[in-house]
Structure formats: C-alpha cells, structure tokens
Write a protein that holds these residues in place. Sequence first.
Motif, PDB file in Angstrom:
ATOM      1  N   THR A 224      16.105   8.875  15.015  1.00 47.16           N
ATOM      2  CA  THR A 224      15.715   9.922  15.956  1.00 47.16           C
ATOM      3  C   THR A 224      16.360  11.266  15.645  1.00 47.16           C
ATOM      4  OG1 THR A 224      17.462   9.221  17.465  1.00 47.16           O
ATOM      5  CG2 THR A 224      15.263   8.325  17.838  1.00 47.16           C
ATOM      6  N   GLU A 225      17.429  11.276  14.835  1.00 45.80           N
ATOM      7  CA  GLU A 225      18.069  12.534  14.453  1.00 45.80           C
ATOM      8  C   GLU A 225      17.247  13.310  13.419  1.00 45.80           C
ATOM      9  OE1 GLU A 225      19.890   9.603  14.251  1.00 45.80           O
ATOM     10  OE2 GLU A 225      20.953   9.847  16.133  1.00 45.80           O
ATOM     11  N   ALA A 226      16.293  12.662  12.776  1.00 46.98           N
ATOM     12  CA  ALA A 226      15.475  13.328  11.759  1.00 46.98           C
ATOM     13  C   ALA A 226      14.650  14.432  12.403  1.00 46.98           C
ATOM     14  CB  ALA A 226      14.552  12.318  11.080  1.00 46.98           C
ATOM     15  N   ASP A 227      14.521  15.529  11.704  1.00 45.91           N
ATOM     16  CA  ASP A 227      13.789  16.685  12.213  1.00 45.91           C
ATOM     17  C   ASP A 227      12.312  16.586  11.803  1.00 45.91           C
ATOM     18  OD1 ASP A 227      13.318  19.128  13.406  1.00 45.91           O
ATOM     19  OD2 ASP A 227      13.949  20.286  11.660  1.00 45.91           O
ATOM     20  N   LEU A 228      11.630  15.537  12.292  1.00 42.83           N
ATOM     21  CA  LEU A 228      10.247  15.290  11.897  1.00 42.83           C
ATOM     22  C   LEU A 228       9.252  15.406  13.053  1.00 42.83           C
ATOM     23  CD1 LEU A 228      10.740  12.246   9.492  1.00 42.83           C
ATOM     24  CD2 LEU A 228      10.316  14.625   8.886  1.00 42.83           C
ATOM     25  N   ASP A 229       9.702  15.833  14.219  1.00 38.36           N
ATOM     26  CA  ASP A 229       8.786  15.978  15.356  1.00 38.36           C
ATOM     27  C   ASP A 229       7.680  16.968  15.023  1.00 38.36           C
ATOM     28  OD1 ASP A 229      10.114  14.218  17.021  1.00 38.36           O
ATOM     29  OD2 ASP A 229      11.429  15.777  17.808  1.00 38.36           O
ATOM     30  N   ASP A 230       6.483  16.699  15.492  1.00 37.78           N
ATOM     31  CA  ASP A 230       5.397  17.660  15.337  1.00 37.78           C
ATOM     32  C   ASP A 230       4.931  18.090  16.724  1.00 37.78           C
ATOM     33  OD1 ASP A 230       3.758  15.683  16.378  1.00 37.78           O
ATOM     34  OD2 ASP A 230       2.680  15.328  14.526  1.00 37.78           O
ATOM     35  N   GLU A 231       3.988  18.995  16.771  1.00 35.66           N
ATOM     36  CA  GLU A 231       3.527  19.532  18.057  1.00 35.66           C
ATOM     37  C   GLU A 231       2.893  18.470  18.939  1.00 35.66           C
ATOM     38  OE1 GLU A 231       1.023  22.880  17.364  1.00 35.66           O
ATOM     39  OE2 GLU A 231       2.561  23.957  16.248  1.00 35.66           O
ATOM     40  N   GLY A 232       2.337  17.428  18.344  1.00 34.69           N
ATOM     41  CA  GLY A 232       1.697  16.371  19.118  1.00 34.69           C
ATOM     42  C   GLY A 232       2.672  15.364  19.696  1.00 34.69           C
ATOM     43  N   GLY A 233       3.943  15.437  19.303  1.00 34.55           N
ATOM     44  CA  GLY A 233       4.947  14.533  19.842  1.00 34.55           C
ATOM     45  C   GLY A 233       4.896  13.138  19.239  1.00 34.55           C
ATOM     46  N   LEU A 234       4.226  12.980  18.101  1.00 35.91           N
ATOM     47  CA  LEU A 234       4.094  11.667  17.485  1.00 35.91           C
ATOM     48  C   LEU A 234       4.344  11.780  15.990  1.00 35.91           C
ATOM     49  CD1 LEU A 234       3.136   8.685  17.788  1.00 35.91           C
ATOM     50  CD2 LEU A 234       0.831   9.529  17.313  1.00 35.91           C
ATOM     51  N   TRP A 235       5.180  10.932  15.459  1.00 40.60           N
ATOM     52  CA  TRP A 235       5.400  10.894  14.013  1.00 40.60           C
ATOM     53  C   TRP A 235       5.842   9.504  13.617  1.00 40.60           C
ATOM     54  CZ3 TRP A 235      10.562  10.048  12.701  1.00 40.60           C
ATOM     55  CH2 TRP A 235      11.500  10.325  13.684  1.00 40.60           C
ATOM     56  N   PRO A 236       5.477   9.060  12.420  1.00 39.42           N
ATOM     57  CA  PRO A 236       5.891   7.736  11.951  1.00 39.42           C
ATOM     58  C   PRO A 236       7.402   7.683  11.747  1.00 39.42           C
ATOM     59  CG  PRO A 236       4.068   8.581  10.636  1.00 39.42           C
ATOM     60  CD  PRO A 236       4.551   9.708  11.490  1.00 39.42           C
ATOM     61  N   THR A 237       8.004   6.550  12.042  1.00 39.58           N
ATOM     62  CA  THR A 237       9.438   6.393  11.814  1.00 39.58           C
ATOM     63  C   THR A 237       9.721   5.672  10.510  1.00 39.58           C
ATOM     64  OG1 THR A 237       9.448   4.341  13.069  1.00 39.58           O
ATOM     65  CG2 THR A 237       9.977   6.376  14.270  1.00 39.58           C
ATOM     66  N   ALA A 238       8.704   5.063   9.895  1.00 40.20           N
ATOM     67  CA  ALA A 238       8.887   4.373   8.618  1.00 40.20           C
ATOM     68  C   ALA A 238       7.595   4.440   7.815  1.00 40.20           C
ATOM     69  CB  ALA A 238       9.280   2.919   8.850  1.00 40.20           C
ATOM     70  N   TYR A 239       7.756   4.368   6.516  1.00 37.51           N
ATOM     71  CA  TYR A 239       6.616   4.407   5.600  1.00 37.51           C
ATOM     72  C   TYR A 239       6.733   3.242   4.632  1.00 37.51           C
ATOM     73  CZ  TYR A 239       6.127   9.180   7.250  1.00 37.51           C
ATOM     74  OH  TYR A 239       5.983  10.285   8.038  1.00 37.51           O
ATOM     75  N   ALA A 240       5.664   2.509   4.404  1.00 37.52           N
ATOM     76  CA  ALA A 240       5.660   1.422   3.431  1.00 37.52           C
ATOM     77  C   ALA A 240       5.388   1.996   2.050  1.00 37.52           C
ATOM     78  CB  ALA A 240       4.585   0.401   3.784  1.00 37.52           C
ATOM     79  N   VAL A 241       6.159   1.565   1.067  1.00 33.55           N
ATOM     80  CA  VAL A 241       5.970   2.024  -0.308  1.00 33.55           C
ATOM     81  C   VAL A 241       5.605   0.804  -1.145  1.00 33.55           C
ATOM     82  CG1 VAL A 241       7.033   3.156  -2.289  1.00 33.55           C
ATOM     83  CG2 VAL A 241       7.687   3.833   0.027  1.00 33.55           C
ATOM     84  N   THR A 242       4.334   0.716  -1.513  1.00 34.43           N
ATOM     85  CA  THR A 242       3.883  -0.431  -2.301  1.00 34.43           C
ATOM     86  C   THR A 242       4.061  -0.209  -3.793  1.00 34.43           C
ATOM     87  OG1 THR A 242       1.622   0.411  -2.294  1.00 34.43           O
ATOM     88  CG2 THR A 242       2.214  -1.155  -0.560  1.00 34.43           C
ATOM     89  N   GLU A 243       4.102   1.057  -4.212  1.00 32.88           N
ATOM     90  CA  GLU A 243       4.328   1.397  -5.615  1.00 32.88           C
ATOM     91  C   GLU A 243       5.005   2.752  -5.664  1.00 32.88           C
ATOM     92  OE1 GLU A 243       1.703   2.331  -9.575  1.00 32.88           O
ATOM     93  OE2 GLU A 243       0.906   0.933  -8.098  1.00 32.88           O
ATOM     94  N   LEU A 244       6.131   2.836  -6.351  1.00 34.25           N
ATOM     95  CA  LEU A 244       6.893   4.081  -6.393  1.00 34.25           C
ATOM     96  C   LEU A 244       6.467   4.901  -7.603  1.00 34.25           C
ATOM     97  CD1 LEU A 244       8.995   5.745  -4.958  1.00 34.25           C
ATOM     98  CD2 LEU A 244      10.745   4.632  -6.334  1.00 34.25           C
ATOM     99  N   GLY A 245       5.371   5.616  -7.419  1.00 36.04           N
ATOM    100  CA  GLY A 245       4.880   6.509  -8.460  1.00 36.04           C
ATOM    101  C   GLY A 245       5.340   7.932  -8.189  1.00 36.04           C
ATOM    102  N   GLU A 246       4.882   8.851  -9.020  1.00 38.85           N
ATOM    103  CA  GLU A 246       5.293  10.249  -8.902  1.00 38.85           C
ATOM    104  C   GLU A 246       4.900  10.851  -7.553  1.00 38.85           C
ATOM    105  OE1 GLU A 246       4.416  14.482 -11.117  1.00 38.85           O
ATOM    106  OE2 GLU A 246       4.363  12.647 -12.310  1.00 38.85           O
TER     107      GLU A 246
END
Length: 58
Positions: A21-43
């Motif tokens: 929750t300390e991350a500065d990722l809030d947007d105007e809509g009040g919704l943001w993902p807290t995690a992202y799945a990485v299936t392949e670490l490409g560029e």
Amino acid sequence: MCLFRSGQTDKERYSSPGFTTEADLDDEGGLWPTAYAVTELGERAEQTIAELVRKAVS
C-alpha cells in the motif's frame, strides 16, 4: 514497496512482482493491481516492471 516471488519456492507456475500500500501507484479511478504475473521475462516485461517500480517509489 515492491515484492518479488520467484514461483520456484512456492511451486507456482509464474513469478509475480507485487506492491504494498506504500507504493505510489494510485490512479484517479481508485483501482490498481497489487501484483502482476510474469510468465516470461522478456525485454518488454523487464521494461514494464522497471517503470512500475520507478512509479511506485516516486
């Protein structure tokens, strides 16, 4: 704060960077993902993760 789970130690199929929750990722809509799945670490995935981390600590 950004947290990384490798997927190997907990037997998941993918790695996942997550943000507290300390991350500065809030947007105007009040919704943001807290995690992202990485299936392949490409560029493109590396660039996206780097941008999210930069934004989270700004």
